[in-house]
Design a protein around this motif. Structure first.
Motif, PDB file in Angstrom:
ATOM      1  N   GLU A 109       0.821  -1.215   0.000  1.00 10.31           N
ATOM      2  CA  GLU A 109       0.000   0.000   0.000  1.00 10.31           C
ATOM      3  C   GLU A 109       0.854   1.262   0.000  1.00 10.31           C
ATOM      4  O   GLU A 109       0.521   2.255  -0.664  1.00 10.31           O
ATOM      5  CB  GLU A 109      -0.944  -0.015   1.203  1.00 10.31           C
ATOM      6  N   GLU A 318     -10.260   5.125  -4.261  1.00  6.43           N
ATOM      7  CA  GLU A 318     -10.044   3.994  -3.358  1.00  6.43           C
ATOM      8  C   GLU A 318      -8.931   3.112  -3.914  1.00  6.43           C
ATOM      9  O   GLU A 318      -8.798   2.949  -5.124  1.00  6.43           O
ATOM     10  CB  GLU A 318     -11.328   3.162  -3.235  1.00  6.43           C
ATOM     11  N   LEU A 319      -8.136   2.549  -3.012  1.00  4.00           N
ATOM     12  CA  LEU A 319      -7.098   1.621  -3.451  1.00  4.00           C
ATOM     13  C   LEU A 319      -7.723   0.384  -4.092  1.00  4.00           C
ATOM     14  O   LEU A 319      -8.719  -0.142  -3.604  1.00  4.00           O
ATOM     15  CB  LEU A 319      -6.242   1.169  -2.258  1.00  4.00           C
ATOM     16  N   GLU A 320      -7.105  -0.080  -5.163  1.00  5.18           N
ATOM     17  CA  GLU A 320      -7.520  -1.327  -5.809  1.00  5.18           C
ATOM     18  C   GLU A 320      -6.253  -1.990  -6.337  1.00  5.18           C
ATOM     19  O   GLU A 320      -5.726  -1.621  -7.378  1.00  5.18           O
ATOM     20  CB  GLU A 320      -8.500  -1.046  -6.956  1.00  5.18           C
ATOM     21  N   LEU A 321      -5.765  -2.959  -5.566  1.00  6.42           N
ATOM     22  CA  LEU A 321      -4.445  -3.512  -5.854  1.00  6.42           C
ATOM     23  C   LEU A 321      -4.465  -5.007  -6.139  1.00  6.42           C
ATOM     24  O   LEU A 321      -3.455  -5.690  -5.981  1.00  6.42           O
ATOM     25  CB  LEU A 321      -3.486  -3.198  -4.683  1.00  6.42           C
ATOM     26  N   GLY A 322      -5.629  -5.537  -6.507  1.00  9.27           N
ATOM     27  CA  GLY A 322      -5.668  -6.912  -6.979  1.00  9.27           C
ATOM     28  C   GLY A 322      -6.213  -7.917  -5.990  1.00  9.27           C
ATOM     29  O   GLY A 322      -6.442  -7.625  -4.809  1.00  9.27           O
ATOM     30  N   THR A 323      -6.391  -9.139  -6.477  1.00 10.91           N
ATOM     31  CA  THR A 323      -7.024 -10.208  -5.699  1.00 10.91           C
ATOM     32  C   THR A 323      -6.233 -10.570  -4.448  1.00 10.91           C
ATOM     33  O   THR A 323      -6.799 -10.698  -3.360  1.00 10.91           O
ATOM     34  CB  THR A 323      -7.201 -11.466  -6.579  1.00 10.91           C
ATOM     35  N   TRP A 325      -4.110  -8.808  -2.778  1.00  9.63           N
ATOM     36  CA  TRP A 325      -4.220  -7.696  -1.825  1.00  9.63           C
ATOM     37  C   TRP A 325      -5.548  -7.760  -1.076  1.00  9.63           C
ATOM     38  O   TRP A 325      -5.578  -7.618   0.154  1.00  9.63           O
ATOM     39  CB  TRP A 325      -4.071  -6.378  -2.570  1.00  9.63           C
ATOM     40  N   HIS A 326      -6.643  -7.996  -1.772  1.00 12.36           N
ATOM     41  CA  HIS A 326      -7.952  -8.093  -1.122  1.00 12.36           C
ATOM     42  C   HIS A 326      -7.967  -9.219  -0.091  1.00 12.36           C
ATOM     43  O   HIS A 326      -8.448  -9.045   1.037  1.00 12.36           O
ATOM     44  CB  HIS A 326      -9.045  -8.359  -2.167  1.00 12.36           C
ATOM     45  N   ARG A 329      -5.682  -8.377   2.881  1.00 11.60           N
ATOM     46  CA  ARG A 329      -6.303  -7.287   3.646  1.00 11.60           C
ATOM     47  C   ARG A 329      -7.426  -7.820   4.540  1.00 11.60           C
ATOM     48  O   ARG A 329      -7.541  -7.411   5.701  1.00 11.60           O
ATOM     49  CB  ARG A 329      -6.843  -6.253   2.650  1.00 11.60           C
TER      50      ARG A 329
END
Length: 340
Positions: A109, A318-323, A325-326, A329
């Motif tokens: 992040e 909003e952050l969107e950094l891939g599967t 990352w989700h 997180r």
């Protein structure tokens, strides 16, 4: 070229004086604080602007987790590192796995918004310190080494350089060096056998160290960050550490023993620091800069190692950094919430 002063800015965008200062040869870094953060998109726009003005600038932040994390709005709220130490007592394998993922998540992040590195992790012992506490992984060196090794591996997997703090150990000193003189009366042998072990054992995974603003009078009369004994004889010569040495904030009360801001940064650099931090005081930054403008630039090869693997991407609101990352997180957030 990278200069020897790291400073901060007041707002969420650069003002005219900020832009002028960023172009000074001896300014090498900028550290961001909570007041500089509105959203991931705003932070990335700010760091991109900094690099337009000064392409070689290093940008840092304190994103430890727990009560010390500057990136909050739109970012994952990380647990204090002490939570992993608690879990390690009953579920060591799960604690190590989550700790590695937390290091990766934090670094991913931070890098995404254009920041090179976080000053992390804390390698101090959670003992009597008013300022360390659960910022530390655990109460003993063995647990700290195991957990920090996992966290460091996660940071490195994400592409971030690592910084261990606060050498040779701040956890066994009660006073908060931000607001008071911190003194540790123990002998070198006692410090080396206990607090120092996490720094010694993890040295191969550390790209940088930050010395403590603590005086160890039975070892040297100067705080560690102003001490040629600690920085040159112990770190450089005895331990053969060739990473970057960052001073802790030279505006802190425990640093005032060295005099004004110019004398403080001169003392830190003379003792062996590669870069001095002067935070939350623009007047002091200008004095410090005047005090070092005629000095040679610091070791460029060392400082270049701190440059983060910053992705070329456009950050939305909003952050969107891939599967992955989700998924990570969700696991870290669930652990943080369950631990409260």
């Amino acid at each position: 070229m990278i200069g020897a002063l790291m400073l901060d800015i007041a707002g969420t965008t650069l003002d005219t004086q900020d832009i002028e200062l960023l172009q000074h040869p001896q300014v090498g870094g900028v550290i961001l604080f909570g007041r500089n953060i509105e959203s991931p998109a705003q932070v990335r726009a700010l760091t991109d602007h900094m690099r337009q003005i000064r392409p070689d600038i290093l940008i840092a932040v304190d994103q430890e987790g727990g009560r010390v994390q500057r990136l909050k709005q739109g970012f994952t709220l990380l647990p204090a590192m002490g939570r992993f130490g608690e879990l390690y007592q009953t579920e060591p394998e799960r604690a190590l796995s989550l700790c590695e993922e937390c290091g990766w998540l934090m670094a991913t992040e931070v890098l995404a918004v254009g920041i090179d590195f976080s000053f992390a992790p804390v390698l101090d012992i959670n003992d009597i310190s008013d300022v360390i506490g659960d910022r530390a992984f655990a109460k003993n060196p063995q647990d700290i080494i195991a957990l920090a090794q996992a966290f460091l591996s996660g940071m490195q997997r994400a592409g971030m350089a690592t910084t261990g703090k606060h050498f040779p150990g701040h956890g066994s000193v009660k006073a908060d060096s931000h607001i008071a003189a911190a003194i540790d009366e123990r002998s070198f042998a006692e410090i080396e056998a206990h607090d120092m072990q996490s720094f010694v054992q993890l040295q191969s995974q550390l790209d940088a160290l930050m010395p403590a603003h603590v005086i160890y009078p039975k070892v040297d009369a100067h705080p560690a960050g102003f001490s040629e004994f600690w920085l040159q004889r112990i770190l450089r010569e005895k331990l053969q550490f060739d990473g970057v040495l960052f001073s802790d904030d030279l505006s802190m009360q425990a640093a005032c023993v060295a005099g004004g801001a110019d004398a403080r940064i001169q003392a830190a650099l003379k003792a062996g620091c590669d870069m001095g931090l002067v935070c939350n005081d623009r007047a002091a930054q200008l004095i410090a800069l005047k005090g070092i403008e005629d000095l040679a630039l610091p070791n460029q090869a060392r400082l270049e190692r701190m440059r983060g693997d910053i992705p070329k991407l456009s950050i939305a609101a909003e952050l969107e950094l891939g599967t992955t990352w989700h998924e990570v997180r969700e696991r870290i957030t669930a652990f943080k919430n369950a631990a409260i």
